[in-house]
Design an enzyme around this catalytic site. Structure first.
Site, PDB file in Angstrom:
ATOM      1  N   LYS A 156       0.813  -1.210   0.000  1.00 52.48           N
ATOM      2  CA  LYS A 156       0.000   0.000   0.000  1.00 52.48           C
ATOM      3  C   LYS A 156       0.850   1.265   0.000  1.00 52.48           C
ATOM      4  O   LYS A 156       0.462   2.280  -0.573  1.00 52.48           O
ATOM      5  CB  LYS A 156      -0.953   0.001   1.199  1.00 52.48           C
ATOM      6  CG  LYS A 156      -2.091  -0.997   1.073  1.00 52.48           C
ATOM      7  CD  LYS A 156      -3.063  -0.889   2.237  1.00 52.48           C
ATOM      8  CE  LYS A 156      -4.220  -1.867   2.053  1.00 52.48           C
ATOM      9  NZ  LYS A 156      -5.184  -1.779   3.181  1.00 52.48           N
ATOM     10  N   ARG A 157       2.008   1.190   0.628  1.00 49.12           N
ATOM     11  CA  ARG A 157       2.848   2.390   0.657  1.00 49.12           C
ATOM     12  C   ARG A 157       3.413   2.718  -0.721  1.00 49.12           C
ATOM     13  O   ARG A 157       3.810   3.850  -0.979  1.00 49.12           O
ATOM     14  CB  ARG A 157       3.986   2.228   1.671  1.00 49.12           C
ATOM     15  CG  ARG A 157       5.017   1.172   1.300  1.00 49.12           C
ATOM     16  CD  ARG A 157       6.034   0.986   2.417  1.00 49.12           C
ATOM     17  NE  ARG A 157       6.966  -0.094   2.140  1.00 49.12           N
ATOM     18  CZ  ARG A 157       8.104   0.062   1.484  1.00 49.12           C
ATOM     19  NH1 ARG A 157       8.434   1.261   1.031  1.00 49.12           N
ATOM     20  NH2 ARG A 157       8.919  -0.961   1.293  1.00 49.12           N
TER      21      ARG A 157
END
Length: 468
Positions: A241-242
């Site tokens: 997700k980052r």
């Protein structure tokens, strides 16, 4: 042979970026070869599968333009077919009932670990007499895997891949509650749906060996496999997700166009020479598995944004207006100027040149949508000092006297005042931009004046000139 591919997501979460690329590759391969693209929802995990996730997957595919052939298939609805295949393997002596308890399995793995041996299932019920079965234990059904030789896959991306069969244990086909495992369900469903090519992430490569064994045991021809490298982040680590591993819906909300996202996903792991801008029709003509590389692709949000900017500039003005009007209405609590839709569409050529996403485009178009008076940014307020406001008052009188309201006429009136007062054009144009847009950056100010129209332009000048 008619090519048939499939996308088979689990509805335990939304359609993420990696799944979208897998769907795209399957869709393009089928369309390129004049075949069929099927959608199967692998919803056998009833505890984690949700209707919301199914809807999100279908919505995401629809937004991307990846249409499927035939009805959506629910894997759960095919439970009887899975059970039937397992029972046939039992009858043929290619599967057996295993009565190991969870405690026995845990003890077996722990003992193997301490002894430095493989922790695969040791086959203790493989040839054991079922009469020895303990009471009160519901058995699982295990596949009687081959123990000699190798299992070979001729993969369209990875090439020929081999594994010694003794590295694959007797996998579970049916759980103790009678439900099929992923391995069995996938093989039965792909066979029954006539899938000819399985295109998926290379994290499934190990599964392909086990599934190939199952195909042979059932007397079926395995499909062609193509295991594509996974997507990594810019730093080379597994995409998370980052890095941008978000649901497709998130990219839609962030203001990316579906054609831009498809183009970008296409280029993540597939290439056609040095071509970067590849529309859908061109992609269908060009796409084939020989263009898929073996190295993991790296996701780069900046490159996606640049590509999206290209597609924004090519997009139809009316379409973009429809996209941003709901966003503007939400941001302004429904208080849009009466003429906002017309202004925005008319001003879209200038607006979209400065934006990379629909979100940026919305923000840039805000000054066309707002009712008077126009709020000023800090920089705009600084530009509109006393002298600038007085100068705009004199410009307002010149503009009011114009008969035909067009770019040439308003530019001539503005330049005329600059020459009359012996100042650079910017000394008038920048305060004029601040007064009309509320900011110090906008499309060409003379184009803005024409888009706003004479009445609105003069009214916005009045708001500034008359303010203390």
């Amino acid at each position: 042979m008619t090519v048939v591919t499939r996308f088979a997501p689990s509805p335990t979460g939304f359609l993420h970026i990696g799944g979208a690329r897998t769907a795209l590759f399957n869709w393009l391969y089928a369309r390129h070869h004049g075949g069929r693209f099927r959608l199967r929802i692998e919803d056998t995990d009833r505890a984690r599968s949700t209707d919301e996730a199914v809807e999100a997957i279908i919505s995401g595919l629809g937004w991307l333009g990846l249409d499927w052939d035939g009805d959506v298939v629910s894997q759960f609805s095919r439970a009887a077919h899975h059970t039937g295949a397992a029972e046939r393997l039992l009858a043929d002596g290619k599967a057996y009932r295993c009565y190991c308890t969870p405690e026995e399995l845990a003890e077996m793995r722990e003992h193997a670990k301490k002894s430095g041996r493989s922790m695969l299932y040791d086959g203790r019920w493989r040839d054991r007499d079922p009469a020895e079965a303990p009471s009160g234990v519901d058995p699982v059904i295990r596949f009687k895997a081959p123990r000699q030789g190798e299992t070979v896959i001729h993969d369209h991306v990875q090439g020929e891949v081999r594994v010694a069969t003794d590295q694959l244990d007797d996998m579970v086909l049916l759980r103790a509650d009678g439900t099929a495992t992923y391995m069995l369900a996938v093989v039965v469903d792909d066979h029954d749906m006539g899938i000819t090519h399985v295109i998926r992430g290379d994290d499934h490569l190990t599964n392909a060996f086990r599934q190939t064994q199952l195909y042979h045991a059932l007397g079926w021809e395995p499909p062609a496999f193509a295991h594509i490298p996974l997507i990594h982040g810019p730093d080379g680590a597994k995409l998370s997700k980052r890095h941008g591993a978000l649901a497709v819906e998130a990219y839609r909300e962030m203001g990316y166009l579906p054609e831009a996202l498809c183009n970008y996903l296409l280029r993540l792991g597939w290439s056609h020479g040095d071509d970067e801008i590849i529309g859908t029709e061109q992609a269908i003509r060009w796409f084939d598995l020989d263009g898929v590389g073996r190295a993991p692709a790296r996701f780069d949000l900046a490159r996606l944004s640049n590509l999206n900017g290209h597609y924004l500039r090519r997009a139809d003005d009316e379409r973009l207006t429809r996209l941003i009007l709901p966003r503007l209405a939400e941001m302004l609590d429904g208080k849009l100027a009466e003429d906002a839709p017309n202004r925005i569409e008319k001003g879209m050529p200038g607006l979209k040149e400065r934006a990379k996403t629909v979100t940026e485009l919305t923000e840039n178009a805000m000054f066309y949508a707002r009712k008077r008076p126009q709020p000023l940014t800090e920089n705009a307020a600084r530009v509109l000092d006393g002298e600038a406001r007085r100068r705009l008052g004199r410009l307002r009188r010149s503009l009011a006297a114009i008969g035909g309201w067009n770019t040439e006429a308003v530019e001539a009136a503005t330049r005329g005042l600059a020459e009359e007062e012996q100042i650079a054009l910017g000394k008038i144009a920048q305060p004029l931009r601040a007064a009309l847009s509320g900011a110090t950056v906008s499309p060409g100010i003379f184009d803005v004046m024409v888009v706003l129209g004479k009445e609105e332009t003069l009214g916005r000048l009045d708001d500034v000139v008359e303010s203390p």
